[in-house]
Design a protein around this motif. Structure first.
Motif, PDB file in Angstrom:
ATOM      1  N   GLU A  35       0.758  -1.204  -0.045  1.00  0.00           N
ATOM      2  CA  GLU A  35      -0.154   0.210   0.128  1.00  0.00           C
ATOM      3  C   GLU A  35       0.838   1.059   0.034  1.00  0.00           C
ATOM      4  OE1 GLU A  35      -3.320   0.534   0.003  1.00  0.00           O
ATOM      5  OE2 GLU A  35      -3.756  -1.503  -0.420  1.00  0.00           O
ATOM      6  N   LYS A  36       0.347   2.328  -0.696  1.00  0.00           N
ATOM      7  CA  LYS A  36       1.094   3.584  -0.766  1.00  0.00           C
ATOM      8  C   LYS A  36       0.394   4.852  -0.516  1.00  0.00           C
ATOM      9  CE  LYS A  36       3.345   6.526  -4.170  1.00  0.00           C
ATOM     10  NZ  LYS A  36       3.297   6.802  -5.693  1.00  0.00           N
ATOM     11  N   LEU A  37       0.989   5.758   0.251  1.00  0.00           N
ATOM     12  CA  LEU A  37       0.161   6.926   0.625  1.00  0.00           C
ATOM     13  C   LEU A  37       1.344   8.046   0.522  1.00  0.00           C
ATOM     14  CD1 LEU A  37      -2.034   8.295   1.793  1.00  0.00           C
ATOM     15  CD2 LEU A  37      -1.275   7.865   4.016  1.00  0.00           C
ATOM     16  N   ASN A  38       0.963   9.002  -0.377  1.00  0.00           N
ATOM     17  CA  ASN A  38       1.713  10.146  -0.513  1.00  0.00           C
ATOM     18  C   ASN A  38       1.375  11.228   0.236  1.00  0.00           C
ATOM     19  OD1 ASN A  38       3.193  12.622  -1.555  1.00  0.00           O
ATOM     20  ND2 ASN A  38       3.716  11.491  -3.654  1.00  0.00           N
ATOM     21  N   CYS A  39       2.083  11.565   1.479  1.00  0.00           N
ATOM     22  CA  CYS A  39       1.628  12.620   2.231  1.00  0.00           C
ATOM     23  C   CYS A  39       1.543  14.035   1.791  1.00  0.00           C
ATOM     24  CB  CYS A  39       2.429  12.550   3.678  1.00  0.00           C
ATOM     25  SG  CYS A  39       2.301  10.864   4.306  1.00  0.00           S
ATOM     26  N   ALA A  40       2.350  14.168   0.626  1.00  0.00           N
ATOM     27  CA  ALA A  40       2.352  15.560   0.012  1.00  0.00           C
ATOM     28  C   ALA A  40       1.194  15.634  -1.037  1.00  0.00           C
ATOM     29  CB  ALA A  40       3.907  15.832  -0.521  1.00  0.00           C
ATOM     30  N   ALA A  41       0.358  14.475  -1.326  1.00  0.00           N
ATOM     31  CA  ALA A  41      -0.310  14.700  -2.492  1.00  0.00           C
ATOM     32  C   ALA A  41      -1.740  14.958  -2.121  1.00  0.00           C
ATOM     33  CB  ALA A  41      -0.348  13.359  -3.396  1.00  0.00           C
ATOM     34  N   LEU A  42      -1.728  14.991  -0.529  1.00  0.00           N
ATOM     35  CA  LEU A  42      -3.207  15.233   0.016  1.00  0.00           C
ATOM     36  C   LEU A  42      -3.211  16.531   0.917  1.00  0.00           C
ATOM     37  CD1 LEU A  42      -4.132  11.666   0.767  1.00  0.00           C
ATOM     38  CD2 LEU A  42      -5.248  12.957  -0.986  1.00  0.00           C
TER      39      LEU A  42
END
Length: 452
Positions: free
Chosen positions: A195-202
Motif C-alpha cells: 500500500e502507498k500513501l503520498n503525504c504531500a499529495a493530499l
C-alpha cells in the motif's frame, strides 16, 4: 510474523443452519455468525473477515444486497451465496456482482469445505497474479550498474530479510518508490499487499483519514465506513512517501500506531490490530525539520532504523545510457512504436544534462521523444528541442563523482564520531557550520542508530 487463522462470516436466519455450518468449518477456520444482512454489515465494518458465506433469502435485505455492500467495503473479499430455492438467473446475477461461488442447499460438510477452500484459493491466486503483474512491470526498473546502484541493491537485499523500518531519502524523482517496492518484493511479506500513501499529495487534514480510515458519519461526507491504508497493508508493507509533509498531529497518532500495532478509525472507538511493515521516504532533510519543530524526533528514530539514500541521477551518470535503453524499449511496446534508437551524440547530450527532475524527468523526456519524433533514429537536434532552454550542465567526470562519494562518507563518519553535533563536526572538518548544513542536505544525510 505469525499468520492469523482465516475468519469466515456465515450469515443465515436459521440457527440450526448456522450451528451446522459452524461445526463443519471451525476445525480449520475461526467462524463468526450473523442472522441478518444488517448484523453482517455491522460485523464487516468492525472486524477482519476473510470470507463471507451468506444465504440468499434473509429477513430484511437479502444476500445479494449484502454481497453488494460487502464488496463496497472490501472489494477483494470472497463471497459465497447459498440458496435452497435459487434460480439460474439469481446465480448469474450473483456471479456478475462478484460472488466467488453459488451453491445449492442442502450440502454436506465435504462440499462445504471444498467450496470455502476454492473461494479462498481464488482470492490468493488473484492477489498473487496482481503482485506478479506489478512486479513484471517494475522488477527491472531499478536500472543501473553504477557503484551507487550496486550499493542500494546490496542494502535492499540485507534489509528485506528483516522486519526493520526503513527510511529512504533522496531528491524527488530519484527512484525512492522503486527501492521501497524492491524491499517488499524481496521480503517475507511479498505475497501480502503493498500500500502507498503520498503525504504531500493530499491536504494535511486528509492524510489522517487515509492512513487510519473512518467510520460512517465520522465527518461530513463520510457516507460509509472506509478502511485506512494501515489496515489495507495488514500482513504486507505500507510505503509512506514524503513522510516529512505529515502534520504534527498525525505524526503523534502514527507514532503510537507503529509502537503498539493498534489503530482506531476516525469516529470509532474500537481498537484494531494491524501488522504492516513501514517503509517511509522523504526528499526533505528531517534533521532540519526536527530542529525547526516540524517533525517529531521520536518518530524519526522509529522510522530510520535502516536509512537508505538514493543518489540523484547527476551523481550516477554512467546509468543514463542504460536507463535510456530501458525506457525506449518499454515505451516502444506501450505505444506500439517501431524499434528506435538514439544516436551516440544524442545519448552524450542527455548524459551531460543535469537532470534536476532525476529519473522521472528522463523517463518523461524519452516518452515524449519516442512519440513526437519520426524516423528510425533520434538525433541530437530532437534532444536539444526537447530539453528545457538554457539547461544547466555539469562535466561528465568519474573524478567528480568519486570526490562527491568521498566527501559524503567523510562528513557522515565525522558526524557519527561527534554524535551528530554539527558545530563540533564542522570544526573537525574545517567547514563553516552553515556550509556543513548545506552539505548534509545535499547528500540527504540522516541520523541513524549508529549516530544516536
Amino acid at each position: 510474523m505469525s499468520q492469523p487463522r482465516t475468519r469466515v462470516l456465515v450469515v443465515d436466519d436459521e440457527p440450526s443452519v448456522l450451528l451446522e455450518i459452524s461445526g463443519a468449518l471451525k476445525r480449520h477456520y475461526d467462524v463468526v455468525t450473523a442472522q441478518s444482512a444488517e448484523e453482517a454489515e455491522s460485523i464487516l465494518a468492525k472486524e477482519r473477515i476473510d470470507l463471507l458465506l451468506t444465504d440468499l433469502r434473509l429477513p430484511g435485505n437479502d444476500g445479494l444486497h449484502l454481497l453488494e455492500s460487502a464488496k463496497t467495503v472490501s472489494p477483494d473479499l470472497p463471497v459465497v451465496i447459498m440458496s435452497g430455492h435459487g434460480t439460474i438467473e439469481e446465480a448469474v446475477r450473483a456471479t456478475r456482482m462478484g460472488a466467488a461461488d453459488f451453491v445449492e442447499k442442502p450440502f454436506g460438510p465435504d462440499r462445504l469445505n471444498v467450496t470455502v477452500e476454492r473461494a479462498l484459493e481464488l482470492k490468493a491466486l488473484k492477489r498473487e497474479n496482481e503482485s506478479l503483474r506489478s512486479l513484471a512491470g517494475r522488477a527491472d526498473e531499478m536500472v543501473g550498474e553504477s557503484h551507487a546502484m550496486e550499493q542500494i541493491r546490496a542494502e535492499v537485499a540485507k534489509v528485506a530479510r528483516s522486519e526493520a523500518k526503513v527510511l529512504i531519502t533522496g531528491e524527488s524523482g530519484a527512484g525512492k518508490e522503486l527501492v521501497a517496492r524492491a524491499i517488499h518484493r524481496q521480503s517475507a511479506r511479498a505475497r501480502g499487499p503493498f500500500e502507498k500513501l503520498n503525504c504531500a499529495a493530499l491536504p494535511k487534514d486528509l492524510v489522517e483519514s487515509e492512513l487510519f480510515g473512518y467510520e460512517k458519519g465520522a465527518f461530513t461526507g463520510a457516507a460509509q465506513m472506509k478502511r485506512g491504508r494501515l489496515e489495507a497493508a495488514d500482513l504486507g508493507t505500507l510505503f509512506l512517501d514524503e513522510v516529512g509533509d505529515m502534520s504534527l498531529d498525525t505524526q503523534a497518532k502514527f507514532l503510537r500506531a507503529i509502537e503498539t500495532g493498534e489503530i482506531e478509525r476516525l469516529g470509532g472507538t474500537r481498537t484494531i490490530q494491524v501488522d504492516a511493515r513501514i517503509v517511509a521516504a522523504t526528499n526533505k532533510n528531517l534533521t532540519e525539520e526536527i530542529q525547526a519543530g516540524r517533525f517529531r524526533e521520536d518518530l524519526f528514530y522509529r522510522l530510520s532504523v535502516v536509512p537508505i539514500h538514493v543518489q540523484p541521477l547527476r551523481a550516477r551518470r554512467e546509468d543514463i545510457p542504460l536507463l535510456i535503453r530501458h525506457f525506449m524499449e518499454g515505451f516502444g511496446h506501450e505505444h506500439g512504436r517501431p524499434r528506435r534508437k538514439l544516436e551516440p551524440e544524442a545519448i552524450e547530450r542527455l548524459t551531460r544534462y543535469s537532470w534536476p527532475g532525476n529519473v522521472r524527468e528522463l523517463k518523461n523526456l524519452i516518452e515524449r521523444l519516442l512519440i513526437m519524433s519520426e524516423g528510425e533514429s533520434i538525433g541530437v537536434r530532437e534532444v536539444e528541442q526537447a530539453l528545457p532552454a538554457r539547461t544547466e550542465e555539469e562535466p561528465v567526470s568519474e573524478i567528480r563523482a568519486a570526490r562527491d562519494r568521498a566527501e559524503r562518507d567523510a562528513i557522515l563518519t565525522t558526524l557519527r564520531q561527534c554524535s551528530w553535533n554539527v558545530t563540533e563536526a564542522a570544526k573537525r572538518l574545517g567547514m563553516d557550520r552553515g556550509y556543513l548544513h548545506r552539505k548534509i542536505k545535499r547528500y540527504g544525510l540522516v541520523r541513524d542508530a549508529q549516530g544516536a
